[in-house]
Motif scaffolding. Structure first.
Motif, PDB file in Angstrom:
ATOM      1  N   ASP A 158      37.976  46.941  33.672  1.00 54.55           N
ATOM      2  CA  ASP A 158      38.547  47.511  35.259  1.00 54.55           C
ATOM      3  C   ASP A 158      37.387  47.259  36.069  1.00 54.55           C
ATOM      4  O   ASP A 158      37.889  47.435  37.453  1.00 54.55           O
ATOM      5  N   PRO A 161      37.009  42.503  38.677  1.00 56.80           N
ATOM      6  CA  PRO A 161      38.026  42.477  39.697  1.00 56.80           C
ATOM      7  C   PRO A 161      39.023  41.414  39.831  1.00 56.80           C
ATOM      8  O   PRO A 161      38.689  40.482  39.227  1.00 56.80           O
ATOM      9  N   GLN A 164      44.456  39.574  44.631  1.00 57.25           N
ATOM     10  CA  GLN A 164      45.850  40.105  44.630  1.00 57.25           C
ATOM     11  C   GLN A 164      46.859  38.972  45.628  1.00 57.25           C
ATOM     12  O   GLN A 164      46.371  38.551  46.828  1.00 57.25           O
ATOM     13  N   GLU A 210      48.369  40.591  40.278  1.00 61.02           N
ATOM     14  CA  GLU A 210      46.766  40.703  40.222  1.00 61.02           C
ATOM     15  C   GLU A 210      46.548  39.575  39.190  1.00 61.02           C
ATOM     16  O   GLU A 210      46.817  39.584  38.130  1.00 61.02           O
ATOM     17  N   SER A 212      42.882  38.083  37.546  1.00 65.68           N
ATOM     18  CA  SER A 212      41.496  38.094  37.588  1.00 65.68           C
ATOM     19  C   SER A 212      40.810  37.290  36.506  1.00 65.68           C
ATOM     20  O   SER A 212      40.800  37.066  35.626  1.00 65.68           O
ATOM     21  N   ASP A 247      50.028  46.533  42.352  1.00 65.89           N
ATOM     22  CA  ASP A 247      48.866  46.683  42.998  1.00 65.89           C
ATOM     23  C   ASP A 247      48.023  48.025  42.602  1.00 65.89           C
ATOM     24  O   ASP A 247      48.507  49.022  42.592  1.00 65.89           O
ATOM     25  N   THR A 248      46.782  47.591  41.720  1.00 63.91           N
ATOM     26  CA  THR A 248      46.125  48.649  40.844  1.00 63.91           C
ATOM     27  C   THR A 248      44.738  48.980  41.627  1.00 63.91           C
ATOM     28  O   THR A 248      44.087  49.855  41.111  1.00 63.91           O
ATOM     29  N   LEU A 249      44.474  48.500  42.630  1.00 66.97           N
ATOM     30  CA  LEU A 249      43.151  48.651  43.326  1.00 66.97           C
ATOM     31  C   LEU A 249      42.931  50.329  43.710  1.00 66.97           C
ATOM     32  O   LEU A 249      43.888  50.592  44.349  1.00 66.97           O
ATOM     33  N   GLN A 250      42.005  50.728  43.363  1.00 64.75           N
ATOM     34  CA  GLN A 250      41.756  52.218  43.741  1.00 64.75           C
ATOM     35  C   GLN A 250      40.329  52.455  44.225  1.00 64.75           C
ATOM     36  O   GLN A 250      39.192  51.535  43.339  1.00 64.75           O
ATOM     37  N   GLN A 271      40.149  47.988  39.181  1.00 60.88           N
ATOM     38  CA  GLN A 271      41.430  47.469  38.890  1.00 60.88           C
ATOM     39  C   GLN A 271      41.843  47.529  37.716  1.00 60.88           C
ATOM     40  O   GLN A 271      40.952  47.315  36.597  1.00 60.88           O
ATOM     41  N   TRP A 272      43.148  47.597  37.238  1.00 59.39           N
ATOM     42  CA  TRP A 272      43.493  47.734  35.775  1.00 59.39           C
ATOM     43  C   TRP A 272      43.215  46.607  34.949  1.00 59.39           C
ATOM     44  O   TRP A 272      43.172  45.222  35.597  1.00 59.39           O
TER      45      TRP A 272
END
Length: 357
Positions: A158, A161, A164, A210, A212, A247-250, A271-272
Motif C-alpha cells: 500500500d 503508489p 490513476q 489504478e 501500479s 479510487d483508493t488514494l487516501q 493506495q490499495w
C-alpha cells in the motif's frame, strides 16, 4: 521552503505530476517526505498496523516462519527478511515466539529492508535485545541467494503508489496533480492519446482505474529472489483480490482521513494493494503463488483463537482487551476481510503454512 511549495513550483515549471509520482515525493522526499523525516506510527501517531494492535499478530507470524523453515527441510542457514518493518514490533514479537525452536534462531540471518532513516533507528532500538541481530540492506536485489529465504511484507504494497486513469465520455484521461495560479495543488485530468493499455474488465464512465508499476516490480523482484534462493514470501495488506475499478488514494493524519493535497509530507499517503498485479508478475518471474485469504481467515488457520484463549487464561483481567484486539484483527467489519494474505513460493512442491488447500 515546504515540500508543498517546492512541488507547486516544480509543477508550475515542468507540468503536472502523476498521482504515483506525487505520492512517492510525499513519502520519500529527502527533505520533506513523510517516511524520510517524520513517520508517526502507533496509537499516538497517524496510523496503526496489525502488529501494534496485538502481540498475537507478530507471534503467529513468528510461528509461521518456524513451520515454513521445517517444511524447507530445517536448513542450517536461512535468511529471514522483512520488508518495511515499521518500528520493529512485528519482528520482535516473531522472534520471541520463535524461541520454541532454538535451532531455527541459530540458523537465522535477519535482514531488514527499510528506506526510512528514522524507522531504521526505531527498529534498531526495538531489536537491540533480540535473539538475532539484524542487518539492513537497501533493496531486494542486495539479498544473497546462498540460503533459503523467508520473507515478510506486512503493509508494504500500500506504500507503492499507483497512477490513476479515469474513463470519461470522450475516452481515457490520467488524473494528475497540478497547481492553481494561487499556488494551491489541485487534481486535474490529462488526455491520453497513446501508451495506455485499457483494462480487461468493464469500467463505467467516471470510474477510476489504478495501475501500479511499482507493485508489479515488487512482485517480480520478490519472485526472482524466491525462485533463485527457494523459500516463500508472505504478503499481508489491505487491497483488492480481483481486478476492479476504484479510487483508493487516501491520506491519514492522527488516524483521520484528510485531503491528500493539503499537507504534502505531513501525512501518510496510501493506495490499495493490487494483489492480482503482484501475483501475476510473480508468476511471470517463474515462482508459484497462493490465492488470497482474508486476514481473519488466515490468522484463524494459524491458531489465533487458541492463542487468545491462552493469553486470557494467563491474564483474566485483560480478557476484554484481548477480545477487542482479536476482533480488530479478524472481524469482517474491521481488518479481517479488507486485509488479505497471500504467498509467493518456490519450489512448486513447497506447501506454505496457512495455504494448504
Amino acid at each position: 521552503m515546504s515540500l508543498k511549495d517546492r512541488l507547486a513550483r516544480e509543477i508550475a515549471l515542468t507540468g503536472p505530476l502523476s498521482v504515483a509520482d506525487y505520492v512517492t515525493r510525499c513519502l520519500h522526499d529527502p527533505q520533506g517526505g513523510y517516511y524520510a523525516t517524520r513517520p508517526a506510527i502507533g496509537a499516538t501517531g497517524d496510523f496503526i498496523t496489525a502488529p501494534m494492535v496485538s502481540q498475537m499478530f507478530g507471534e503467529l507470524i513468528g510461528l509461521w516462519t518456524v513451520e515454513l523453515w521445517n517444511r524447507l527441510g530445517a536448513p542450517e542457514r536461512v535468511r529471514l527478511v522483512e520488508v518495511g518493518p515499521g518500528d520493529g514490533t512485528l519482528m520482535a514479537d516473531a522472534l520471541r515466539a520463535a524461541r520454541v525452536a532454538p535451532e531455527f534462531l541459530q540458523a537465522v540471518d535477519l535482514v531488514l529492508i527499510e528506506p526510512s532513516p528514522p524507522l531504521r533507528q526505531a527498529q534498531a532500538r526495538m531489536l537491540a535485545d533480540s535473539d538475532v541481530h539484524p542487518r539492513w540492506v537497501a533493496s531486494l536485489d542486495r539479498i544473497e541467494i546462498d540460503a533459503p529465504v523467508i520473507l515478510i511484507a506486512n503493509e508494504v504494497l500500500d506504500c507503492l503508489p499507483a497512477r490513476q486513469f479515469i474513463k470519461t465520455e470522450d475516452g481515457w484521461a490520467e488524473r494528475c496533480v497540478g497547481v492553481t495560479d494561487a499556488g494551491e495543488l489541485i487534481f486535474g485530468l490529462k488526455k491520453i492519446t497513446t501508451g495506455f493499455k485499457r483494462p480487461a474488465f468493464d469500467v463505467e464512465p467516471g470510474q477510476t482505474v489504478e495501475i501500479s508499476e511499482q507493485q508489479g516490480v515488487f512482485g517480480r523482484e520478490t519472485a526472482a529472489l524466491i525462485k533463485a534462493a527457494s523459500g516463500a514470501a508472505l504478503l499481508i495488506d489491505y487491497g483488492r483480490a480481483r481486478p476492479e475499478a476504484g479510487d483508493t488514494l487516501q491520506a491519514l493524519r492522527r488516524h483521520q482521513k484528510i485531503d491528500p493535497l493539503a499537507t504534502p509530507g505531513e501525512a501518510d499517503l496510501t493506495q490499495w494493494a493490487d494483489f492480482p498485479t503482484v501475483l501475476e508478475a510473480a508468476i511471470h518471474a517463474g515462482a508459484d503463488v497462493t490465492g488470497c485469504l482474508g486476514q481473519g481467515e488466515f490468522l484463524g488457520l494459524l491458531g489465533i483463537g487458541a492463542r487468545a484463549d491462552r493469553l486470557k487464561a494467563g491474564r483474566p483481567d485483560a480478557a476484554s482487551t484481548i477480545d477487542r484486539q482479536l476482533a480488530r484483527l479478524t472481524a469482517a467489519d474491521q481488518m479481517g476481510t479488507l486485509f488479505k494474505a497471500c504467498a509467493i513460493f518456490s519450489p512448486h512442491s513447497l506447501v506454505v503454512p496457512g495455504f494448504e488447500d
